[in-house]
Scaffold this motif. Structure first.
Motif, PDB file in Angstrom:
ATOM      1  N   ALA A 220       0.830  -1.204   0.000  1.00 34.32           N
ATOM      2  CA  ALA A 220       0.000   0.000   0.000  1.00 34.32           C
ATOM      3  C   ALA A 220       0.866   1.257   0.000  1.00 34.32           C
ATOM      4  N   LYS A 221       1.940   1.205   0.765  1.00 28.89           N
ATOM      5  CA  LYS A 221       2.842   2.355   0.830  1.00 28.89           C
ATOM      6  C   LYS A 221       3.514   2.595  -0.522  1.00 28.89           C
ATOM      7  N   GLY A 288      -4.453   0.282   2.754  1.00 34.68           N
ATOM      8  CA  GLY A 288      -3.405  -0.266   3.595  1.00 34.68           C
ATOM      9  C   GLY A 288      -3.863  -0.719   4.963  1.00 34.68           C
ATOM     10  N   LYS A 289      -5.175  -0.913   5.149  1.00 37.53           N
ATOM     11  CA  LYS A 289      -5.715  -1.289   6.451  1.00 37.53           C
ATOM     12  C   LYS A 289      -6.265  -2.719   6.430  1.00 37.53           C
ATOM     13  N   GLY A 328       9.718   0.242 -10.667  1.00 31.56           N
ATOM     14  CA  GLY A 328       9.013   1.314  -9.971  1.00 31.56           C
ATOM     15  C   GLY A 328       8.461   0.893  -8.637  1.00 31.56           C
ATOM     16  N   LEU A 329       9.019  -0.197  -8.049  1.00 30.49           N
ATOM     17  CA  LEU A 329       8.486  -0.704  -6.805  1.00 30.49           C
ATOM     18  C   LEU A 329       9.445  -0.520  -5.641  1.00 30.49           C
ATOM     19  N   ALA A 330      10.654  -0.113  -5.900  1.00 30.16           N
ATOM     20  CA  ALA A 330      11.613   0.055  -4.809  1.00 30.16           C
ATOM     21  C   ALA A 330      11.260   1.285  -3.999  1.00 30.16           C
ATOM     22  N   SER A 331      11.658   1.274  -2.717  1.00 26.84           N
ATOM     23  CA  SER A 331      11.348   2.409  -1.847  1.00 26.84           C
ATOM     24  C   SER A 331      12.066   3.660  -2.328  1.00 26.84           C
TER      25      SER A 331
END
Length: 331
Positions: A220-221, A288-289, A328-331
């Motif tokens: 989610a983040k 994200g819950k 495009g998924l790395a922090s």
């Protein structure tokens, strides 16, 4: 004598029935019956239990449902059973073995080739195997960690770009309240050091459900601003085939019966929160819950953001995602 027994038994049955109805009301029901024609859903483990009921509820709303299961014959049988009650929607059987990284990649490739859009991915499938059986996946992962977590992690990753392109879209991850009994021990993810029960029903299963929650939390983040929302769902104590590998004596069933009458949900009741999070696109559903009983659920434990990141990175490595940083998924 008979009449005396009736005077005792009938009130007891009535009270139990009333308590059952009150509990059923508290479990919640998906109230969204919006027409989902043209929207494409993927449901893993859709041949039985919560997955099958979820597919049926989506079909009622005229959705296209890809029913992803290890045994295609079983899912075709499930479709035939659903069609005795629901004639709307499109139900598509496809083979997916979450215990095989190869099968997951083949499934994702087929879906991406055949469907230009994917609106909702429901990661429902799960396994529960007694620890004494020491089961492992095709790639050597402990079966709960490998199927319940890693399998869905890889599947979601492979479909994320299509989900992003189809936004607004969502990922629904079926977890469990048992996550509260789980731990993430990075030195023992595969049970290399053994697993003590410590009164829990199955530590490996509990750990995998906690991993599901961490995965959803971190996903989610990372998906913030992409139009892909992520929800984790606890379906509640539900009667499904999940525990079919667990052997119980007749005494267990006798003792368990009163509890089942009050607490055990049907598969359709267990599917209600899954369908709620998969179909409700209102702002009242928080990204994200964790949800239970069609409402927000706060677990007793707080998820550690650092653990979430580390589990993500370890999972990417274990599932052999080579282009991880360029997607495009790395922090």
């Amino acid at each position: 004598m008979v009449s005396t027994l009736c005077y005792i038994i009938l009130p007891v049955v009535f009270i139990i029935g009333l308590l059952r109805k009150c509990r059923e009301y508290s479990w919640g029901k998906c109230r969204n019956v919006k027409n989902l024609n043209g929207r494409i859903f993927i449901v893993t483990g859709a041949n039985s239990g919560i997955g099958k009921e979820t597919a049926k509820e989506l079909a009622k709303r005229k959705a296209t449902v890809i029913m992803a299961c290890r045994n295609v014959q079983n899912v075709r049988k499930a479709i035939a059973e659903i069609r005795t009650e629901v004639t709307s929607g499109e139900l598509i059987p496809m083979e997916l073995d979450l215990a095989s990284l190869k099968s997951i990649r083949e499934f994702a490739t087929q879906v991406l080739h055949e469907f230009s859009e994917i609106h909702v991915l429901i990661n429902n499938a799960g396994v529960y195997v007694p620890l004494k059986e020491q089961a492992f996946t095709e790639n050597g992962f402990e079966v709960h960690f490998g199927v319940n977590h890693l399998g869905h992690f890889l599947l979601t990753y492979l479909l994320l770009e299509r989900l992003k392109a189809s936004a607004p879209s969502r990922v629904v991850i079926v977890t469990s309240k048992l996550l509260e009994s789980g731990t993430i021990d990075f030195s023992n993810l595969n049970g290399e050091k053994g697993l003590a029960t410590e009164g829990r029903m199955n530590p490996s299963y509990c750990n995998s459900k906690l991993a599901n929650a961490y995965f959803g939390f971190e996903l989610a983040k990372r998906m913030k601003g992409t139009g892909v929302c992520v929800y984790m769902v606890c379906p509640g104590f539900t009667y499904t085939g999940l525990f079919r590998h667990v052997k119980r004596s007749w005494l267990h069933y006798i003792i368990f019966s009163p509890i089942a009458l009050l607490y055990l949900r049907t598969a359709n009741q267990g599917a209600q929160t899954v369908v709620h999070c998969a179909t409700n696109f209102s702002a009242s559903i928080e990204n994200g819950k964790i949800y239970r009983d069609c409402k927000l659920y706060e677990p007793k434990m707080k998820l550690d953001p650092e653990v979430a990141v580390k589990l993500w990175d370890v999972s990417a490595k274990l599932t052999e995602i080579s282009d991880f940083d360029t997607a495009g998924l790395a922090s």
